[in-house]
Design an enzyme around this catalytic site. Structure first.
Site, PDB file in Angstrom:
ATOM      1  N   GLY A 133       7.534 -26.443  26.408  1.00  0.00           N
ATOM      2  CA  GLY A 133       7.723 -27.864  26.657  1.00  0.00           C
ATOM      3  C   GLY A 133       9.097 -28.114  27.242  1.00  0.00           C
ATOM      4  CB  ILE A 163       0.335 -22.035  22.836  1.00  0.00           C
ATOM      5  CG1 ILE A 163       1.099 -22.916  21.841  1.00  0.00           C
ATOM      6  CG2 ILE A 163      -0.456 -20.953  22.142  1.00  0.00           C
ATOM      7  CD1 ILE A 163       0.164 -23.801  21.044  1.00  0.00           C
ATOM      8  CE  LYS A 164       3.241 -28.938  26.602  1.00  0.00           C
ATOM      9  NZ  LYS A 164       3.273 -28.849  28.049  1.00  0.00           N
ATOM     10  CD  GLU A 210      13.101 -32.153  22.467  1.00  0.00           C
ATOM     11  OE1 GLU A 210      14.331 -32.194  22.404  1.00  0.00           O
ATOM     12  OE2 GLU A 210      12.363 -32.905  21.819  1.00  0.00           O
ATOM     13  CG  ASP A 260       8.110 -38.605  24.908  1.00  0.00           C
ATOM     14  OD1 ASP A 260       7.903 -39.261  25.946  1.00  0.00           O
ATOM     15  OD2 ASP A 260       8.172 -37.366  24.898  1.00  0.00           O
TER      16      ASP A 260
END
Lengths: 215, 330
Positions: A12, A9-10, A14, A126
């Site tokens: 990212g 689904i993603k 890392e 983050d």
């Protein structure tokens, strides 16, 4: 782990996020992938330490009353965390659809939650609007990959500074309102300590390159 | 007035005095540089500015000659008014003001970082890239959003190029240090842990540099060089990846003096492959500090009537990239 029907689904920065079933739960599989460009030793160190720390921080944050996904399983051999899926929408996407009062109340809540994390001895590391989800009128914090157990002024200050930077770079139009409300919520939890931290936030900003009031 | 216009740009922020001439069709007609190389140590701002004073006239003359134009054919004078070293900026600004008064044409102040980005966009014809700008003075990951180039990651202290140059000097490698450092690192086998500092979107190189310098004499130079480059470039790659994931741009543009590093190019190319992004490297001539990029960014500003009277043409040594409105992108 043999997972069936995982759907990417993603992708990212890392990690890759997959969605699928895990023992009957609707789960997210967060897998820190090998970076081909990185030295193998450095790569294993970064992936291993971040995976194990993130799992601990996700659980600890919940204990402090900050909603996070529930960690279901940690597989350190594959640098993977399996956690429950939050069917919410990111603040990054949501923010443009909100009127000013809603932005204020959302960011005041976010500030409060960050206050709870800090008071409980951890920092997120983050804080961006992509890493906060809204679901069922609650804010959920995700991605503790750069988080730490610490009560240091500096680390707390960096957390606040990052939120401010994220607002300025991605949500310029509402950044002032959002940041002010964020700070109000944060100070409500941190009380007296909040002042000292905010002085440090300004110091961190001035430490940046070429900013107003730089030493 | 002819339809094709010409802008002369003066670059003078650090070690390079550059003069470039471009046409409104984004053709680089000439791009001449004179570089100050310190005898020992890093850039001494006053010595650099003295070098620039000495070579300014010849550089401008050669740029005009190569372009085949006379001064009377120039429609505007652009100069880098910051960020950079004060003494150097003042020298460049003085030359630009003088030229502007001499031919009675508009004087355009240009932000040095914007110029790096704009020349990269022009020559790659990539309209909206994520820009990774790395040099001796700057380390910035930036992309356009809502009227400005926003910063999605930068160094919190020393620049990547500065970190590598300083370490190379500490190892006793002669200028330019980075290629020699990379050659040494290619022989390295053993990775030694060094401080890997990514704070959210930003990176910090000062602790890495100090630790690496302290390891000299305790670790094989080739292994130390390998470890330093792995950590330094690894941090930049991670920040780039974060910015790419966050902004969802379709391409990455690498520019600045450090862009010529083959090791860094390989690493960022790999980042781009993983994210299905196109990858461009600005060629060294236009990636390092140069006058043509100032001329081109100056032309973009000139089209928007962003000139200043000479008496207001201040230099701005600490002019941040994200303070500048870029109306030509709207």
């Amino acid at each position: 782990m043999a997972e069936m029907n995982l759907k990417l689904i993603k992708k990212g920065a890392e990690a890759e996020l997959y969605r699928g079933q895990w023992l009957g739960y609707d789960a997210i599989f967060k897998r820190r992938v090998r970076k081909e460009y990185r030295n193998a030793d450095l790569d294993a160190y970064i992936r291993g330490s971040r995976t194990s720390l993130e799992a601990k921080l996700l659980a600890q944050a919940r204990k402090l009353g900050v909603p996070t996904p529930v960690v279901l399983f940690v597989d350190l051999r594959n640098y993977e965390i399996i956690m429950n899926h939050i069917p919410g929408i990111s603040v990054k996407k949501l923010i443009d659809t909100l009127d000013v009062p809603s932005v204020k109340s959302l960011f005041s809540t976010i500030g409060e939650m960050v206050g709870r994390l800090h008071l409980g001895g951890l920092v997120h590391g983050d804080l961006t609007t992509s890493n906060i989800l809204v679901f069922n009128n609650s804010v959920f914090f995700i991605d503790f990959g750069l988080g730490e157990y610490t009560s240091e002024l500096e680390a707390r200050g960096v957390d606040i500074h990052l939120m401010r930077r994220a607002l300025e770079s991605s949500h310029h139009a509402v950044s002032k309102v959002a940041y002010t409300s964020f700070i109000d919520g944060y100070k409500g939890i941190m009380k007296e300590m909040g002042k000292e931290i905010l002085i440090r936030v300004d110091e961190i900003r001035r430490r940046g390159r070429y900013v107003e009031g730089e030493r | 007035m002819s339809s094709v216009q010409h802008v002369l740009g003066i670059e003078c922020t650090a070690h390079t005095f550059g003069c470039g001439i471009i046409s409104s069709e984004a053709a680089v007609l000439s791009n001449i540089k004179s570089e100050y190389t310190p005898k020992a140590g890093g850039i001494h701002p006053r010595e650099a500015s003295q070098h620039h004073t000495e070579f300014a006239s010849a550089t401008v003359k050669e740029a005009l000659q190569r372009s085949g134009l006379t001064l009377s054919k120039i429609d505007a004078i652009a100069f880098s008014s910051g960020p950079g070293l004060g003494p150097c900026l003042r020298t460049g600004a003085t030359v630009a003001r003088m030229l502007s008064l001499l031919i009675d044409k508009p004087l355009i102040p240009v932000n040095h970082c914007i110029a790096h980005i704009e020349i990269g966009r022009a020559i790659t014809k990539e309209d909206d890239p994520l820009v990774v700008y790395v040099s001796g003075g700057n380390t910035i990951v930036s992309a356009y959003s809502d009227g400005r180039y926003r910063i999605f990651g930068e160094t919190l202290d020393v620049a990547l190029g500065n970190c590598l140059d300083t370490f190379a000097r500490a190892l006793g490698l002669p200028h330019p240090g980075v290629p020699k450092l990379e050659a040494l690192a290619n022989e390295g086998k053993i990775f030694i842990p060094l401080p890997y500092v990514v704070k959210g979107q930003d990176m910090s190189y000062s602790g890495l540099l100090t630790t690496a310098i302290r390891q000299i004499g305790k670790t094989e130079p080739k292994d130390l060089s390998l470890s330093l480059l792995e950590v330094a470039y690894g941090m930049l790659a991670e920040v780039t990846e974060r910015a790419l994931a966050h902004t969802e741009k379709a391409s990455v543009l690498l520019t600045g003096g450090v862009a010529r590093s083959l090791r860094l190019q390989r690493i960022l190319a790999s980042v781009c492959r993983e994210h299905n992004a196109r990858f461009y490297v600005v060629p060294p001539d236009l990636a390092g500090d140069n006058g043509a990029m100032i001329a081109w960014a100056g032309y973009l500003a000139f089209r928007e009537n962003l000139s200043v009277p000479v008496e207001c043409s201040f230099i701005r040594p600490k002019w941040r990239l994200d303070e500048v409105e870029v109306p030509w992108r709207k």
